[in-house]
Each structure stands twice: as structure tokens, then as C-alpha cells.
Design an enzyme around this catalytic site. Structure first.
Site, mmCIF file in Angstrom:
data_model
loop_
_atom_site.group_PDB
_atom_site.id
_atom_site.type_symbol
_atom_site.label_atom_id
_atom_site.label_comp_id
_atom_site.label_asym_id
_atom_site.label_seq_id
_atom_site.Cartn_x
_atom_site.Cartn_y
_atom_site.Cartn_z
ATOM 1 N N ASN A 214 10.774 -0.900 -12.816
ATOM 2 C CA ASN A 214 9.444 -0.558 -13.366
ATOM 3 C C ASN A 214 8.629 -1.814 -13.666
ATOM 4 O O ASN A 214 9.014 -2.597 -14.538
ATOM 5 C CB ASN A 214 9.612 0.313 -14.605
ATOM 6 C CG ASN A 214 9.994 1.725 -14.218
ATOM 7 O OD1 ASN A 214 11.020 1.941 -13.568
ATOM 8 N ND2 ASN A 214 9.167 2.687 -14.575
ATOM 9 N N TYR B 70 8.409 11.168 -3.826
ATOM 10 C CA TYR B 70 8.173 9.719 -3.845
ATOM 11 C C TYR B 70 9.468 8.951 -3.556
ATOM 12 O O TYR B 70 9.494 8.048 -2.723
ATOM 13 C CB TYR B 70 7.592 9.302 -5.205
ATOM 14 C CG TYR B 70 7.465 7.810 -5.376
ATOM 15 C CD1 TYR B 70 6.401 7.110 -4.822
ATOM 16 C CD2 TYR B 70 8.427 7.085 -6.085
ATOM 17 C CE1 TYR B 70 6.292 5.726 -4.969
ATOM 18 C CE2 TYR B 70 8.325 5.708 -6.235
ATOM 19 C CZ TYR B 70 7.257 5.039 -5.685
ATOM 20 O OH TYR B 70 7.163 3.667 -5.823
ATOM 21 N N ALA C 174 0.842 -1.214 0.000
ATOM 22 C CA ALA C 174 0.000 0.000 0.000
ATOM 23 C C ALA C 174 0.867 1.251 0.000
ATOM 24 O O ALA C 174 1.774 1.394 0.819
ATOM 25 C CB ALA C 174 -0.917 0.002 1.216
HETATM 26 P P1 NAD Z 1 -1.359 0.464 -7.039
HETATM 27 O O1 NAD Z 1 -1.798 1.881 -6.922
HETATM 28 O O2 NAD Z 1 -1.982 -0.371 -8.103
HETATM 29 O O3 NAD Z 1 -1.548 -0.274 -5.650
HETATM 30 C C1 NAD Z 1 -1.434 0.374 -4.402
HETATM 31 C C2 NAD Z 1 -2.613 -0.078 -3.539
HETATM 32 O O4 NAD Z 1 -2.490 0.511 -2.250
HETATM 33 C C3 NAD Z 1 -3.963 0.368 -4.105
HETATM 34 O O5 NAD Z 1 -4.862 -0.719 -4.115
HETATM 35 C C4 NAD Z 1 -4.413 1.467 -3.135
HETATM 36 O O6 NAD Z 1 -5.819 1.557 -3.052
HETATM 37 C C5 NAD Z 1 -3.748 1.034 -1.850
HETATM 38 N N1 NAD Z 1 -3.475 2.109 -0.894
HETATM 39 C C6 NAD Z 1 -2.869 3.297 -1.124
HETATM 40 N N2 NAD Z 1 -2.780 4.017 0.010
HETATM 41 C C7 NAD Z 1 -3.343 3.247 0.979
HETATM 42 C C8 NAD Z 1 -3.554 3.449 2.364
HETATM 43 N N3 NAD Z 1 -3.156 4.562 2.980
HETATM 44 N N4 NAD Z 1 -4.164 2.464 3.062
HETATM 45 C C9 NAD Z 1 -4.550 1.311 2.453
HETATM 46 N N5 NAD Z 1 -4.389 1.078 1.149
HETATM 47 C C10 NAD Z 1 -3.777 2.042 0.420
HETATM 48 O O7 NAD Z 1 0.225 0.479 -7.197
HETATM 49 P P2 NAD Z 1 1.237 -0.711 -7.542
HETATM 50 O O8 NAD Z 1 1.860 -0.379 -8.834
HETATM 51 O O9 NAD Z 1 0.573 -2.037 -7.359
HETATM 52 O O10 NAD Z 1 2.340 -0.490 -6.412
HETATM 53 C C11 NAD Z 1 2.437 -1.330 -5.265
HETATM 54 C C12 NAD Z 1 3.672 -0.961 -4.480
HETATM 55 O O11 NAD Z 1 4.842 -1.156 -5.258
HETATM 56 C C13 NAD Z 1 3.725 0.505 -4.032
HETATM 57 O O12 NAD Z 1 4.302 0.535 -2.739
HETATM 58 C C14 NAD Z 1 4.655 1.153 -5.037
HETATM 59 O O13 NAD Z 1 5.283 2.304 -4.520
HETATM 60 C C15 NAD Z 1 5.637 0.024 -5.274
HETATM 61 N N6 NAD Z 1 6.335 0.101 -6.549
HETATM 62 C C16 NAD Z 1 5.630 -0.016 -7.720
HETATM 63 C C17 NAD Z 1 6.318 0.008 -8.933
HETATM 64 C C18 NAD Z 1 5.612 -0.100 -10.268
HETATM 65 O O14 NAD Z 1 6.287 0.017 -11.290
HETATM 66 N N7 NAD Z 1 4.296 -0.317 -10.306
HETATM 67 C C19 NAD Z 1 7.724 0.113 -8.932
HETATM 68 C C20 NAD Z 1 8.406 0.271 -7.722
HETATM 69 C C21 NAD Z 1 7.694 0.225 -6.533
HETATM 70 C C1 UD1 Z 2 7.283 3.923 -11.782
HETATM 71 C C2 UD1 Z 2 6.227 3.587 -10.738
HETATM 72 C C3 UD1 Z 2 6.775 3.854 -9.353
HETATM 73 C C4 UD1 Z 2 8.083 3.111 -9.226
HETATM 74 C C5 UD1 Z 2 9.056 3.528 -10.309
HETATM 75 C C6 UD1 Z 2 10.349 2.798 -10.331
HETATM 76 C C7 UD1 Z 2 3.929 3.839 -11.421
HETATM 77 C C8 UD1 Z 2 2.772 4.761 -11.563
HETATM 78 N N1 UD1 Z 2 5.048 4.394 -10.950
HETATM 79 O O1 UD1 Z 2 7.592 5.340 -11.788
HETATM 80 O O2 UD1 Z 2 5.848 3.361 -8.387
HETATM 81 O O3 UD1 Z 2 8.643 3.278 -7.958
HETATM 82 O O4 UD1 Z 2 8.443 3.215 -11.554
HETATM 83 O O5 UD1 Z 2 11.124 3.360 -11.380
HETATM 84 O O6 UD1 Z 2 3.836 2.670 -11.709
HETATM 85 N N2 UD1 Z 2 6.270 8.385 -19.685
HETATM 86 C C9 UD1 Z 2 6.016 8.854 -20.965
HETATM 87 N N3 UD1 Z 2 4.707 9.028 -21.332
HETATM 88 C C10 UD1 Z 2 3.655 8.722 -20.494
HETATM 89 C C11 UD1 Z 2 3.946 8.223 -19.193
HETATM 90 C C12 UD1 Z 2 5.273 8.074 -18.829
HETATM 91 O O7 UD1 Z 2 6.927 9.148 -21.741
HETATM 92 O O8 UD1 Z 2 2.485 8.884 -20.912
HETATM 93 C C13 UD1 Z 2 7.690 8.244 -19.288
HETATM 94 C C14 UD1 Z 2 8.001 9.010 -18.011
HETATM 95 O O9 UD1 Z 2 8.382 10.345 -18.299
HETATM 96 C C15 UD1 Z 2 9.154 8.195 -17.464
HETATM 97 C C16 UD1 Z 2 8.881 6.775 -17.963
HETATM 98 O O10 UD1 Z 2 7.937 6.885 -19.005
HETATM 99 O O11 UD1 Z 2 10.376 8.646 -17.989
HETATM 100 C C17 UD1 Z 2 8.316 5.868 -16.892
HETATM 101 O O12 UD1 Z 2 7.211 6.518 -16.289
HETATM 102 P P1 UD1 Z 2 6.253 5.755 -15.256
HETATM 103 O O13 UD1 Z 2 5.735 4.505 -15.862
HETATM 104 O O14 UD1 Z 2 5.284 6.733 -14.708
HETATM 105 O O15 UD1 Z 2 7.305 5.262 -14.185
HETATM 106 P P2 UD1 Z 2 8.222 5.973 -13.115
HETATM 107 O O16 UD1 Z 2 7.999 7.434 -13.023
HETATM 108 O O17 UD1 Z 2 9.580 5.455 -13.390
#
Ligand code: NAD
Ligand code: UD1
Length: 309
Positions: A177, A148, A82
Site C-alpha cells: 500500500n 482488480y 496506468a
Molecule cells: P493513480 O490513479 O493516481 O494513477 C493512475 C494513472 O493512470 C492516472 O493518472 C490515470 O489517469 C492513468 N490511467 C488510467 N487508465 C489509463 C488508460 N487506460 N490510459 C492512460 N492512462 C490511464 O493511481 P496510483 O496509485 O498512482 O497507481 C499507479 C499504479 O500502481 C497502478 O497500476 C496501480 O494499480 C498500482 N498500485 C498502486 C498501489 C497504491 O497503493 N497506490 C499499490 C499497488 C499497485
Molecule cells: C490499495 C490500492 C491498490 C493496491 C493495493 C495493494 C488505492 C486506491 N488502491 O488497495 O491500487 O493494489 O492497495 O494492497 O490506492 N479503508 C477504511 N476506510 C476508508 C478507506 C479504506 O477503513 O475510508 C480500509 C479498507 O477497507 C482497506 C484498507 O483501508 O481494508 C486499505 O484500503 P485502500 O487504501 O483502499 O487500499 P487497498 O484496497 O488495499
């Protein structure tokens, strides 16, 4: 994901915070067959429909001590997903993001200390900011370039501190990512979900900035595997990169998605993002050596299966 690994965690009582979200719901689905799984989520970005039927759902906030304490009772492991995962949102509203990502993590760790539950925390490559060398190893000096990134660094360090101070078994996983099925394509979603949606709709694919920034994309099934490995490892008090060790530019990604979807969408360069990381590629050797974790799905294969779905 492969059955062998998901079955290696069985008979446990598990709490997944953020289990209605992208990564958390994949984790819940992988574990629910062999374990007693609970999901705690406030549905701020996740959807209740993503939670597997056999998991118990507690709607609540990870910053609420009583809710977390109750949800944690009797658990063996908590996977703490979360958070506000969006770099952009953290720049727009740092106070809210700080509270979700830091206060939320300390509240979970504190309840885990009381319950004696192992904690696996979702950390991020965003903690490294602009690393001096690539691939970036876990020993690099962190230099976050967004609220973040700084919040995740704090959460990552708190996770380690709870091991050092209280001997709680904790592991921080620094995801790079993450992509895969179920990643929504909204404005704050990851880039692959956005590009796919744009390509399928025949709308311009919006590359932010010059598109020469790079990312190390890892499939969500591999992230689930890394979490399962972290749930059973003896290497507690550690942080691990969770990535493939390969990277692509955002321009290359846009092209690949256009080709794979057979889309006519033009690629349009729009304004770059403040706080955006320039280059990201992981040194994955520590996870291989100490966790026995190795990503199995490369980007080409992962994108192909995503497009075919
Ligand atoms: P997501 O938004 O799909 O999932 C996050 C979940 O947490 C959601 O279901 C949201 O409703 C819940 N949430 C947020 N705040 C909350 C709170 N205060 N209490 C209870 N629930 C809460 O995002 P995700 O992509 O699944 O990311 C999951 C984790 O992985 C996050 O900690 C994110 O920072 C980390 N992360 C994601 C990526 C990525 O590329 N998606 C990369 C690095 C780290
Ligand atoms: C994402 C994750 C973050 C994680 C991080 C690790 C999400 C929402 N964020 O952030 O939780 O910790 O990876 O690196 O999943 N971009 C475009 N066009 C778009 C959207 C994005 O060019 O429409 C570019 C952005 O400028 C960036 C790259 O794609 O350079 C990746 O963006 P994004 O997928 O949002 O990832 P992060 O910001 O790296």
C-alpha cells in the site's frame, strides 16, 4: 527522495504510462532532470498539473495501439503505471477495470517488444488475496479476491511471459500500500489520503469493518527507488514485493493520524468492503537480495512528514 539514486538512471529516453497519477508523477519528477521523460495518460484519475514541466505529455489511452506505439518510439524504458488502481471500482465495473488493467498492459508490452524497450510493470499485493502464511513471499500461491487482484495477477504474468517468450527485459513490481504527498483524498483514493482529509476537516474517520485488517504501507519515495532499481537490474523476468516488511491495523492507522494531526475527529466504524484483503505484510528478502532495494522510510516517519506538509 535521495539524489544519489535518482541520478543512477541518466541519459535515457523513458515513457511513464499513468505519469499524471500519484506514483507516476513522483517517478516523472525524480527522473526528468537526467532523462528525456514522456508521460502517456488519459487523465481519467490523474491531473495534467502533476506532470513536471520538462516532461513531454501525450494525452491518450494505453489501450490504443497506435498511440502507445508512437509514444514508445525510441524509448529505452517504460514504467507502466496506468491502470484502474481501485479495488472498489473493479468490483463496481469489472469490464472497464479489466480492459484498463489487462488490455492496457498487453498493448504496452507489445509496443515495447517492437521498440525493444525494457518494461517495469506496476503489479500489486492484491494478487495474493488471502495468503496462507505471512509475511507473504513472491512464491506464494496467488488467490486474488477482487477483479482488480485478478487483473493485476494477469498483468504480472504477462510481464514475465514477455521475458520468457520474446526475451524482452521486464520486471514486475508488486507494490504493497503506497502513500505520500499528492495522493488525492477522493472516495477511491488510498486510505491514508482519506483519513488525513477527514482528520483535518474534523469529520469522522471512517474505518471500514472491524479495522483489524492489516496493511504494509510503503512511502512513494521508496517506490520510486524500487522502480529505478528495476530499470537497471540484471534480474529480469522476475517479480518483486515492494514493501517495508512491517504492517499495522487500520484501527492503529486511524489512531496515529488522529494523534499526529491533533484532530478531534471521532473514529467511526462503517460497513466493511467486499473483496477486501484481510492481512498483508511482505517478505522483502528477494528485493533486498536481487534488486538491492530496501525501503528507507518507516510509517511513523512517513506520516509525520506528510502531516507537516
Ligand atoms: P493513480 O490513479 O493516481 O494513477 C493512475 C494513472 O493512470 C492516472 O493518472 C490515470 O489517469 C492513468 N490511467 C488510467 N487508465 C489509463 C488508460 N487506460 N490510459 C492512460 N492512462 C490511464 O493511481 P496510483 O496509485 O498512482 O497507481 C499507479 C499504479 O500502481 C497502478 O497500476 C496501480 O494499480 C498500482 N498500485 C498502486 C498501489 C497504491 O497503493 N497506490 C499499490 C499497488 C499497485
Ligand atoms: C490499495 C490500492 C491498490 C493496491 C493495493 C495493494 C488505492 C486506491 N488502491 O488497495 O491500487 O493494489 O492497495 O494492497 O490506492 N479503508 C477504511 N476506510 C476508508 C478507506 C479504506 O477503513 O475510508 C480500509 C479498507 O477497507 C482497506 C484498507 O483501508 O481494508 C486499505 O484500503 P485502500 O487504501 O483502499 O487500499 P487497498 O484496497 O488495499
Amino acid at each position: 527522495m535521495s539524489d544519489t539514486l535518482s541520478h543512477s538512471l541518466a541519459g535515457r529516453t523513458i515513457l511513464i504510462t499513468g505519469g499524471a497519477g500519484f506514483i507516476g508523477s513522483h517517478l516523472a519528477s525524480a527522473l526528468v532532470g537526467d532523462n528525456d521523460v514522456r508521460v502517456l495518460d488519459d487523465l481519467s484519475t490523474g491531473g495534467a498539473g502533476e506532470i513536471p514541466d520538462d516532461a513531454a505529455f501525450i494525452e491518450g489511452d494505453v489501450r490504443d495501439r497506435e498511440t502507445v506505439r508512437e509514444a514508445m518510439t525510441g524509448t529505452d524504458i517504460v514504467f507502466h503505471e496506468a491502470a484502474n488502481p481501485s479495488v472498489e471500482r473493479s468490483i463496481e465495473d469489472p469490464i472497464e477495470s479489466n480492459s484498463r488493467n489487462i488490455q492496457g498492459t498487453v498493448t504496452v508490452l507489445e509496443a515495447a517488444r517492437e521498440a525493444g524497450s525494457r518494461v517495469v510493470t506496476a503489479s500489486s499485493t492484491a494478487i495474493y488475496g488471502a495468503p496462507e502464511t505471512l509475511p507473504v513471499s513472491e512464491d506464494a500461491t496467488p488467490a486474488p479476491s477482487s477483479p482488480y487482484g485478478l487483473e493485476k495477477l494477469t498483468a504480472d504474468r504477462y510481464t514475465r511471459l514477455y521475458n520468457e517468450l520474446y526475451d524482452l527485459p521486464t520486471v514486475a513490481l508488486r507494490y504493497f500500500n503506497v502513500y505520500g504527498p499528492g495522493q488525492s483524498g477522493g472516495d477511491y483514493s488510498g486510505v491514508i489520503g482519506i483519513f488525513l482529509e477527514q482528520a483535518r476537516a474534523g469529520e469522522p474517520i471512517t474505518v471500514q469493518g472491524d479495522g483489524q485488517q492489516t496493511r504494509d504501507f510503503i512511502h512513494v519515495d521508496d517506490v520510486v527507488r524500487a522502480n529505478i532499481a528495476a530499470a537497471t537490474t540484471d534480474a529480469v523476468g522476475e517479480a518483486f514485493n515492494v514493501a517495508t516488511g512491517e504492517s499495522v491495523t487500520i484501527n492503529e492507522l486511524a489512531e496515529a493520524i488522529r494523534e499526529l494531526t491533533g484532530s478531534d475527529s471521532p473514529i467511526e466504524h462503517v460497513e466493511g468492503r467486499p473483496g477486501d484483503i484481510r492481512h498483508s505484510r511482505a517478505d522483502v528478502s528477494r528485493a533486498e537480495r536481487m534488486l538491492g532495494f530496501d525501503a528507507e522510510i518507516d510509517l511513523e516517519e512517513g506520516l509525520q512528514t506528510l502531516v507537516n506538509q
